[in-house]
Design an enzyme around this catalytic site. Sequence first.
Site, PDB file in Angstrom:
ATOM      1  N   TYR A  76      25.848  -0.561 -10.328  1.00 12.13           N
ATOM      2  CA  TYR A  76      24.945  -0.401  -9.181  1.00 12.13           C
ATOM      3  C   TYR A  76      24.863  -1.711  -8.406  1.00 12.13           C
ATOM      4  O   TYR A  76      24.653  -2.779  -8.977  1.00 12.13           O
ATOM      5  CB  TYR A  76      23.553   0.026  -9.654  1.00 12.13           C
ATOM      6  N   LYS A 112      19.833   9.306   7.064  1.00 12.81           N
ATOM      7  CA  LYS A 112      19.877   8.193   7.994  1.00 12.81           C
ATOM      8  C   LYS A 112      18.845   8.399   9.099  1.00 12.81           C
ATOM      9  O   LYS A 112      18.643   9.525   9.556  1.00 12.81           O
ATOM     10  CB  LYS A 112      21.278   8.093   8.616  1.00 12.81           C
ATOM     11  N   ARG A 148      34.498  14.714   8.752  1.00 11.89           N
ATOM     12  CA  ARG A 148      33.926  15.424   9.904  1.00 11.89           C
ATOM     13  C   ARG A 148      33.569  14.456  11.036  1.00 11.89           C
ATOM     14  O   ARG A 148      33.583  13.245  10.854  1.00 11.89           O
ATOM     15  CB  ARG A 148      32.635  16.121   9.465  1.00 11.89           C
TER      16      ARG A 148
HETATM   17  C1  MV4 Z   1      25.995   3.065  -4.271  1.00 13.62           C
HETATM   18  C2  MV4 Z   1      24.931   2.173  -4.093  1.00 13.62           C
HETATM   19  C3  MV4 Z   1      24.883   1.062  -4.904  1.00 13.62           C
HETATM   20  N1  MV4 Z   1      25.828   0.868  -5.843  1.00 13.62           N
HETATM   21  N2  MV4 Z   1      26.910   2.827  -5.222  1.00 13.62           N
HETATM   22  C4  MV4 Z   1      24.578   6.375  -1.136  1.00 13.62           C
HETATM   23  C5  MV4 Z   1      25.404   7.197  -0.221  1.00 13.62           C
HETATM   24  C6  MV4 Z   1      26.714   7.279  -0.890  1.00 13.62           C
HETATM   25  N3  MV4 Z   1      27.788   7.520  -0.001  1.00 13.62           N
HETATM   26  C7  MV4 Z   1      26.849   5.976  -1.589  1.00 13.62           C
HETATM   27  N4  MV4 Z   1      25.500   5.527  -1.794  1.00 13.62           N
HETATM   28  C8  MV4 Z   1      25.243   4.427  -2.518  1.00 13.62           C
HETATM   29  N5  MV4 Z   1      26.137   4.160  -3.499  1.00 13.62           N
HETATM   30  C9  MV4 Z   1      26.827   1.744  -5.977  1.00 13.62           C
HETATM   31  N6  MV4 Z   1      27.769   1.518  -6.909  1.00 13.62           N
HETATM   32  C10 MV4 Z   1      24.015   2.426  -3.088  1.00 13.62           C
HETATM   33  C11 MV4 Z   1      24.155   3.560  -2.303  1.00 13.62           C
HETATM   34  C12 MV4 Z   1      23.168   3.750  -1.290  1.00 13.62           C
HETATM   35  C13 MV4 Z   1      21.839   3.935  -1.598  1.00 13.62           C
HETATM   36  C14 MV4 Z   1      21.383   3.954  -2.917  1.00 13.62           C
HETATM   37  C15 MV4 Z   1      20.039   4.118  -3.206  1.00 13.62           C
HETATM   38  C16 MV4 Z   1      19.122   4.280  -2.159  1.00 13.62           C
HETATM   39  C17 MV4 Z   1      19.552   4.277  -0.872  1.00 13.62           C
HETATM   40  C18 MV4 Z   1      20.917   4.110  -0.565  1.00 13.62           C
HETATM   41  C19 MV4 Z   1      21.325   4.082   0.751  1.00 13.62           C
HETATM   42  C20 MV4 Z   1      22.639   3.899   1.050  1.00 13.62           C
HETATM   43  C21 MV4 Z   1      23.552   3.732   0.023  1.00 13.62           C
END
Ligand code: MV4
Length: 449
Positions: A202, A237, A292
């Site tokens: 993470y 978003k 998309r």
């Molecule tokens: C993550 C991350 C942190 N670490 N992966 C969210 C959307 C998806 N496409 C990928 N996302 C994330 N992946 C890792 N390894 C953080 C996000 C993330 C997110 C996570 C928790 C709360 C809000 C978020 C907003 C954007 C992306």
Amino acid sequence: MFSKILIANRGEIALRIVRACKELGIESVVVFSKEDEQSLPVLFADEAICIGPREPAESYLNVPRIISAAEIAGADAIHPGYGFLAENEQFAEVCRSSGVEFIGPSHEVMRKLGNKLEARNTLSKAGVPVVPGSEKVIKDRKEARKIISQIGYPVILKATMGGGGRGMRVVWNKQNFDSYFSLAQQEAKVAFGNSDLYIEKYIPRARHIEFQIMADNFGEIVHFGERNCSIQRRYQKLIEESPSIFIDQKKREEMGKIAIKVARELGYTGAGTVEFLVDENDNFYFMEMNTRLQVEHPVTEMVTGRDLVKDQIRVAGGEPLGYSQEDIKINGVAIECRINAEDPEKNFSPSPGKVTAFHLPGGPGIRVDTHVFAGYTISSSYDSLIAKLISWGINRSEAILRMKRALEEFVIEGVKTIIPLHQRIIEHDAFIKGKFYTDFVEKEIIGKV
Ligand code: MV4
């Protein structure tokens, strides 16, 4: 080129696609549910065909009805917009085997990208940076422990067939792991019909940066710079901007090259978005690719001067893109606020109903994409996005000031909207200074009412 396009969508995006068709001299046909009979896409398209009642499963998600409508209308292509069937590779395949082109990449590419773990593995092998994590589906806790012993906590559990943030779980320590693992499996099963999970390290305090790309059928692939989508709540978003203040020209070129590499590696065609996560040290990692047209495409249009929907239709129709990377210049800054009919005082629950007054903002540097008008009834059957307010400025501070002015001018009565939330965000010191991460709204705005 196509002579008639069926639009398998509703609301502002259906209207946006009708507009592109008109400018290209292509006839447009919208399909609609009974609920959307009195709507602008139905009024403005050359033809409109009712395909069923308001339930999405009986209308906008009903493949046989949409294909029948395309055959009756004599459409030679279908534009899926976003949401509904836009990323459904089976729908893309059915369209093409019925002799109607699906405006999007090949269904084989859609299938590869639909499996997030497979996409991650394929691209990692090709030299695209990904976050450390598992190469295989995690079958049980023992396997999970082995991976975590290599990468360490915190980790994030992701659904193999998921995406867009749904069904993800952050696990901070081993005390929580067992229960979260089972929970995430159950959630994935319910949401995606498949309980497979994989693990990634993470990345805290992340920024969500995505690159718009376009590829024609002749091997030309370009990127249009990035959008910063870090202002979100529960993976929805709220504000997007282009370019991002976190990305300098050198980083833009570096990431843009990787985005193009992703598309080339997969044999991608059409419009697409390559999503990256950028950590506190400005390292970036591929997350997923969306096949998309995205909700937030207008900010890219505003800073590049390109009409992405027209270009998307042109390349799907077999035309060459007609320009290359050197022709794409980023001019100024654009910001988009998604105006949702939701009540910020009732935990953002939907606020459907009749719009009794509606006055659009205008003036220099303002664009509004909306299907709403005074007297229109917002249905509870569909998502709550009722308008996209986009501001453009010569620099970020002008774009913010114009957005502030436009949010004040925007009058929507009869339903609650998140306009007051946007006003608080864009006036916040951390937003103005660009010191924000994906946890900004939850921590700095909602947590401090
Ligand atoms: C993550 C991350 C942190 N670490 N992966 C969210 C959307 C998806 N496409 C990928 N996302 C994330 N992946 C890792 N390894 C953080 C996000 C993330 C997110 C996570 C928790 C709360 C809000 C978020 C907003 C954007 C992306």
